[in-house]
Design a protein around this motif. Sequence first.
Motif, PDB file in Angstrom:
ATOM      1  N   PRO A   1       8.881 -40.723  -7.672  1.00 51.77           N
ATOM      2  CA  PRO A   1       8.259 -39.436  -7.323  1.00 51.77           C
ATOM      3  C   PRO A   1       7.430 -38.893  -8.471  1.00 51.77           C
ATOM      4  O   PRO A   1       7.853 -38.922  -9.622  1.00 51.77           O
ATOM      5  CB  PRO A   1       9.470 -38.534  -7.045  1.00 51.77           C
ATOM      6  CG  PRO A   1      10.607 -39.150  -7.802  1.00 51.77           C
ATOM      7  CD  PRO A   1      10.334 -40.622  -7.841  1.00 51.77           C
TER       8      PRO A   1
ATOM      9  N   PHE B   1       5.142 -35.587  -9.705  1.00 51.21           N
ATOM     10  CA  PHE B   1       4.788 -34.194  -9.486  1.00 51.21           C
ATOM     11  C   PHE B   1       3.287 -34.074  -9.218  1.00 51.21           C
ATOM     12  O   PHE B   1       2.477 -34.685  -9.918  1.00 51.21           O
ATOM     13  CB  PHE B   1       5.195 -33.372 -10.718  1.00 51.21           C
ATOM     14  CG  PHE B   1       5.092 -31.886 -10.527  1.00 51.21           C
ATOM     15  CD1 PHE B   1       5.743 -31.255  -9.491  1.00 51.21           C
ATOM     16  CD2 PHE B   1       4.335 -31.112 -11.389  1.00 51.21           C
ATOM     17  CE1 PHE B   1       5.648 -29.881  -9.314  1.00 51.21           C
ATOM     18  CE2 PHE B   1       4.232 -29.743 -11.229  1.00 51.21           C
ATOM     19  CZ  PHE B   1       4.886 -29.128 -10.179  1.00 51.21           C
TER      20      PHE B   1
ATOM     21  N   ASN C   1      12.621 -36.330  -3.651  1.00 56.40           N
ATOM     22  CA  ASN C   1      13.134 -35.956  -4.968  1.00 56.40           C
ATOM     23  C   ASN C   1      13.409 -34.451  -5.013  1.00 56.40           C
ATOM     24  O   ASN C   1      12.551 -33.647  -4.660  1.00 56.40           O
ATOM     25  CB  ASN C   1      12.073 -36.349  -6.014  1.00 56.40           C
ATOM     26  CG  ASN C   1      12.367 -35.851  -7.422  1.00 56.40           C
ATOM     27  OD1 ASN C   1      11.490 -35.347  -8.113  1.00 56.40           O
ATOM     28  ND2 ASN C   1      13.594 -35.994  -7.883  1.00 56.40           N
TER      29      ASN C   1
ATOM     30  N   GLY D   1       6.259 -45.605 -11.583  1.00 57.66           N
ATOM     31  CA  GLY D   1       5.516 -44.363 -11.398  1.00 57.66           C
ATOM     32  C   GLY D   1       4.045 -44.479 -11.727  1.00 57.66           C
ATOM     33  O   GLY D   1       3.176 -44.460 -10.853  1.00 57.66           O
ATOM     34  N   THR D   2       3.736 -44.643 -13.018  1.00 57.18           N
ATOM     35  CA  THR D   2       2.352 -44.577 -13.498  1.00 57.18           C
ATOM     36  C   THR D   2       1.419 -45.529 -12.738  1.00 57.18           C
ATOM     37  O   THR D   2       0.285 -45.172 -12.428  1.00 57.18           O
ATOM     38  CB  THR D   2       2.319 -44.870 -15.017  1.00 57.18           C
ATOM     39  OG1 THR D   2       3.092 -43.865 -15.677  1.00 57.18           O
ATOM     40  CG2 THR D   2       0.907 -44.845 -15.560  1.00 57.18           C
TER      41      THR D   2
END
Length: 322
Positions: free
Chosen positions: A18, A20, A80, A204-205
């Motif tokens: 997840p 933001f 999340n 993520g990235t």
Amino acid sequence: MAWPLVLKPLSLPVIGAPLFIISNPDLVIAQCTSGVIGAFPALNARPKEMLDAWLARITTALFAYEAAHPGAEVAPFAVNQIIHASNDRLGHDLDLCAAYRVPIIITSLAAPVEIVPRVHAWGGLVFHDVISLRHARKAIEAGVDGLILVCAGAGGHAGTLSPFAFVAEVRKIWQGPIALAGAIATGQAVLAARAIGADLAYVGTRFIATDEANADQRYKAMIVASEAADILYTPYFTGVAGNYLRRSVAEAGLDPDHLPDRDKMAMSFESAKATQAVKAWRDIFGAGQGVAAIDDVLPAAEVIARMRREYLAAKDELCRAP
Ligand SMILES: Cc1cc2nc3c(=O)[nH]c(=O)nc-3n(C[C@H](O)[C@H](O)[C@H](O)COP(=O)(O)O)c2cc1C
């Protein structure tokens, strides 16, 4: 280990972590229909009433895809939840997750003591992210189903432990599912996570540099152009140490090498609070050391297909190695 049933049909052992602001229904649907678990922070659906529409959209799309592609590996999705005093939507958001029977809840920050029984009541699983053995113990005591070990080099809020050290020590006390996070951006790295004892890679990235990600072109281009040394680890922006692109700090008018000390600054996720004139996450771009391996912006399905090819080729090569 015995995998919980809900985790079985994956094309690649990956959770799309997840992110933001960045994770949205398009990204989650692309991840799940490509066979990896897609996730988004509940707080990304704003205002909070929007969460209902997001959950409806994701569940409908996944159901329709499965119906149209019998036998396809459609992965479950995760929401999340940030367990922190600043998150005053938690009750509302969890009620909606219960109504949609969200398969996996990923909790961050405080141990999910009260959340675990609620999620289990609707048949969901709780994965909790941790950066230390102490936090892992607390999560296990709270009854979580899986642990996410956030190691050095991970994007956003990150730990400092080596994945080799952290997985090994957590494995001594926990036989259940482990997802490993920190600079995993290739299929080879996913395989390495499995090799050291994790069940899943938490990525993520890599997914910021996708067509679906809700990030502007400047952010995506900066990820493609950056190397591991371009990542700054600092608590300055949110009060919790995290990894950010140095160039975004400089372009926001701050000197990445001379940020004042702000070790114990108050944290606020709900408002992504401004520390000065700039806002963490919006102006200061979170990213992990995995940027080094990211050279293009692609549809998420292509990223996953490539990772799967890399994973299988690396596995094959290792099996044939002397
Ligand atoms: C821009 C950005 C935003 C993030 N937002 C969240 C978040 O809202 N909730 C959360 O639990 N983790 C968040 N993370 C952490 C990721 O879920 C995950 O731990 C991390 O990206 C994994 O490391 P990697 O980026 O090196 O793959 C964020 C990471 C980044 C880079």
